[in-house]
Design an enzyme around this catalytic site. Structure first.
Site, PDB file in Angstrom:
ATOM      1  N   LYS A   1      67.422  16.716  36.918  1.00  0.00           N
ATOM      2  CA  LYS A   1      68.193  16.806  35.668  1.00  0.00           C
ATOM      3  C   LYS A   1      69.418  17.716  35.829  1.00  0.00           C
ATOM      4  O   LYS A   1      70.516  17.355  35.437  1.00  0.00           O
ATOM      5  CB  LYS A   1      67.320  17.357  34.515  1.00  0.00           C
ATOM      6  CG  LYS A   1      66.138  16.500  34.154  1.00  0.00           C
ATOM      7  CD  LYS A   1      65.434  17.016  32.903  1.00  0.00           C
ATOM      8  CE  LYS A   1      64.840  18.398  33.049  1.00  0.00           C
ATOM      9  NZ  LYS A   1      63.703  18.501  33.988  1.00  0.00           N
TER      10      LYS A   1
ATOM     11  N   ARG B   1      61.278  19.225  24.545  1.00  0.00           N
ATOM     12  CA  ARG B   1      60.158  19.156  25.488  1.00  0.00           C
ATOM     13  C   ARG B   1      58.833  19.011  24.750  1.00  0.00           C
ATOM     14  O   ARG B   1      57.791  18.900  25.404  1.00  0.00           O
ATOM     15  CB  ARG B   1      60.096  20.434  26.313  1.00  0.00           C
ATOM     16  CG  ARG B   1      60.826  20.350  27.651  1.00  0.00           C
ATOM     17  CD  ARG B   1      60.799  21.742  28.259  1.00  0.00           C
ATOM     18  NE  ARG B   1      60.823  21.773  29.682  1.00  0.00           N
ATOM     19  CZ  ARG B   1      61.906  22.094  30.395  1.00  0.00           C
ATOM     20  NH1 ARG B   1      63.049  22.336  29.818  1.00  0.00           N
ATOM     21  NH2 ARG B   1      61.838  22.157  31.706  1.00  0.00           N
TER      22      ARG B   1
ATOM     23  N   ARG C   1      63.745  24.436  46.476  1.00  0.00           N
ATOM     24  CA  ARG C   1      64.968  24.590  45.669  1.00  0.00           C
ATOM     25  C   ARG C   1      65.518  26.020  45.729  1.00  0.00           C
ATOM     26  O   ARG C   1      64.776  26.991  45.699  1.00  0.00           O
ATOM     27  CB  ARG C   1      64.656  24.236  44.211  1.00  0.00           C
ATOM     28  CG  ARG C   1      65.844  24.472  43.282  1.00  0.00           C
ATOM     29  CD  ARG C   1      65.770  23.665  42.041  1.00  0.00           C
ATOM     30  NE  ARG C   1      64.729  24.094  41.136  1.00  0.00           N
ATOM     31  CZ  ARG C   1      64.496  23.490  39.958  1.00  0.00           C
ATOM     32  NH1 ARG C   1      65.223  22.454  39.595  1.00  0.00           N
ATOM     33  NH2 ARG C   1      63.544  23.918  39.172  1.00  0.00           N
TER      34      ARG C   1
ATOM     35  N   ARG D   1      64.067  30.517  42.105  1.00  0.00           N
ATOM     36  CA  ARG D   1      63.626  30.839  40.750  1.00  0.00           C
ATOM     37  C   ARG D   1      62.190  31.352  40.759  1.00  0.00           C
ATOM     38  O   ARG D   1      61.369  30.858  41.524  1.00  0.00           O
ATOM     39  CB  ARG D   1      63.725  29.590  39.867  1.00  0.00           C
ATOM     40  CG  ARG D   1      65.102  29.349  39.332  1.00  0.00           C
ATOM     41  CD  ARG D   1      65.266  28.005  38.675  1.00  0.00           C
ATOM     42  NE  ARG D   1      64.199  27.600  37.758  1.00  0.00           N
ATOM     43  CZ  ARG D   1      64.238  26.519  36.986  1.00  0.00           C
ATOM     44  NH1 ARG D   1      65.320  25.748  37.013  1.00  0.00           N
ATOM     45  NH2 ARG D   1      63.247  26.206  36.193  1.00  0.00           N
TER      46      ARG D   1
ATOM     47  N   ARG E   1      53.741  24.061  34.911  1.00  0.00           N
ATOM     48  CA  ARG E   1      54.888  23.315  34.364  1.00  0.00           C
ATOM     49  C   ARG E   1      54.608  21.809  34.356  1.00  0.00           C
ATOM     50  O   ARG E   1      54.966  21.104  33.408  1.00  0.00           O
ATOM     51  CB  ARG E   1      56.157  23.614  35.182  1.00  0.00           C
ATOM     52  CG  ARG E   1      56.667  25.022  34.937  1.00  0.00           C
ATOM     53  CD  ARG E   1      57.583  25.493  36.036  1.00  0.00           C
ATOM     54  NE  ARG E   1      58.869  24.828  36.015  1.00  0.00           N
ATOM     55  CZ  ARG E   1      59.711  24.829  37.052  1.00  0.00           C
ATOM     56  NH1 ARG E   1      59.382  25.425  38.182  1.00  0.00           N
ATOM     57  NH2 ARG E   1      60.864  24.224  36.954  1.00  0.00           N
TER      58      ARG E   1
HETATM   59  P1  AMP Z   1      64.365  24.258  33.157  1.00  0.00           P
HETATM   60  O1  AMP Z   1      65.502  25.015  33.741  1.00  0.00           O
HETATM   61  O2  AMP Z   1      64.784  23.173  32.232  1.00  0.00           O
HETATM   62  O3  AMP Z   1      63.382  23.794  34.214  1.00  0.00           O
HETATM   63  O4  AMP Z   1      63.558  25.298  32.242  1.00  0.00           O
HETATM   64  C1  AMP Z   1      62.957  26.445  32.799  1.00  0.00           C
HETATM   65  C2  AMP Z   1      61.910  26.991  31.861  1.00  0.00           C
HETATM   66  O5  AMP Z   1      62.508  27.388  30.612  1.00  0.00           O
HETATM   67  C3  AMP Z   1      60.814  26.002  31.471  1.00  0.00           C
HETATM   68  O6  AMP Z   1      59.781  25.891  32.436  1.00  0.00           O
HETATM   69  C4  AMP Z   1      60.316  26.633  30.168  1.00  0.00           C
HETATM   70  O7  AMP Z   1      59.512  27.765  30.434  1.00  0.00           O
HETATM   71  C5  AMP Z   1      61.621  27.124  29.533  1.00  0.00           C
HETATM   72  N1  AMP Z   1      62.217  26.058  28.707  1.00  0.00           N
HETATM   73  C6  AMP Z   1      63.373  25.373  28.929  1.00  0.00           C
HETATM   74  N2  AMP Z   1      63.587  24.464  27.977  1.00  0.00           N
HETATM   75  C7  AMP Z   1      62.541  24.573  27.109  1.00  0.00           C
HETATM   76  C8  AMP Z   1      62.160  23.876  25.937  1.00  0.00           C
HETATM   77  N3  AMP Z   1      62.910  22.863  25.445  1.00  0.00           N
HETATM   78  N4  AMP Z   1      61.020  24.264  25.312  1.00  0.00           N
HETATM   79  C9  AMP Z   1      60.258  25.279  25.767  1.00  0.00           C
HETATM   80  N5  AMP Z   1      60.546  25.950  26.899  1.00  0.00           N
HETATM   81  C10 AMP Z   1      61.664  25.610  27.570  1.00  0.00           C
END
Ligand code: AMP
Length: 216
Positions: free
Chosen positions: A15, A90, A129, A162, A173
């Site tokens: 993404k 999400r 990553r 990360r 996750r």
């Molecule tokens: P990402 O960078 O999109 O993989 O997001 C990293 C982390 O941020 C996720 O694993 C969640 O812990 C948190 N996060 C990001 N977007 C959301 C969302 N829409 N709802 C809840 N937690 C989120």
């Protein structure tokens, strides 16, 4: 041209990479909730402290907090030109809140782009990553190596792994993805908005396919 877009897919589906490529060609606002949380963590704000306590374990940040930051961002005037939501919604309550919100601001969602990817490949991608500390650009230790080890090709920033890209957090996750996020595919299919793309075709081909769909 579709302008108010949701980008969905499991962690590691690509993404972030696709969003960055799309942003170069399209005049849209990129709204990544993950990036917003990471920024708040870097700045040490109360939101950052709260978000880190969930993110580092692989858990989702609570809906009220996440919906709140998206609501604030979508209300800004620059979103009138169109937006790409990356990593939001999400959960079902987030999708329902977004539906209400986007109709309030008269900016209805026009497409939900879903990236399919098999789970072994997700694990391989996530465990290798590396991300730029300054601009967030993604790299991979085997398949997307930077020109100079540890240094971002785009801005010269430092690359890091990360905290939630470890095996334990990734398991959590993926469970959240399967239980909380995957049901949204049916939700958006029902709304007639969902389009699936196979992310295994490679980032250039995926980009071409998604772009040509959005331009229709
Ligand atoms: P990402 O960078 O999109 O993989 O997001 C990293 C982390 O941020 C996720 O694993 C969640 O812990 C948190 N996060 C990001 N977007 C959301 C969302 N829409 N709802 C809840 N937690 C989120």
């Amino acid at each position: 041209m579709k302008r108010n877009i949701i980008l969905m897919g499991p962690p590691g589906a690509g993404k972030g990479t696709l969003a960055k490529m799309l942003m170069e060609g399209l005049d849209l606002v990129h709204i990544s909730t993950g990036d917003m949380f990471r920024e708040a963590i870097k700045e040490g704000t109360p939101l950052g402290t709260l978000a880190a306590s969930f993110i580092n374990k692989g858990d989702l940040v609570p809906d009220d907090v996440t919906i709140g930051i998206v609501k604030e961002r979508l209300a800004k005037p620059d979103c009138a030109k169109g937006f790409l939501l990356d990593g939001f919604p999400r959960t079902l309550p987030q999708a329902e809140a977004l539906k209400e919100l986007s109709s309030e601001i008269a900016r209805p969602i026009q497409a939900v782009v879903n990236l399919d990817c098999d789970e072994n490949e997700l694990i391989r991608r996530i465990s290798g990553r590396r991300v730029c500390k300054s601009c967030g650009a993604p790299f991979h230790v085997e398949t997307m190596k930077p020109k100079k080890e540890g240094v971002c090709d785009l801005c010269g920033g430092e690359l890091y792994q990360r905290k939630d890209d470890n095996e334990e957090a990734l398991k959590v996750r993926l469970t959240h993805y399967n239980e909380d996020t995957k049901p949204l595919l049916d939700y958006y299919a029902h709304e007639g908005l969902l389009v699936n793309f196979n992310s295994l075709v490679g980032k250039e081909k995926l980009f071409d396919e998604v772009l040509s769909y959005l331009n229709k």
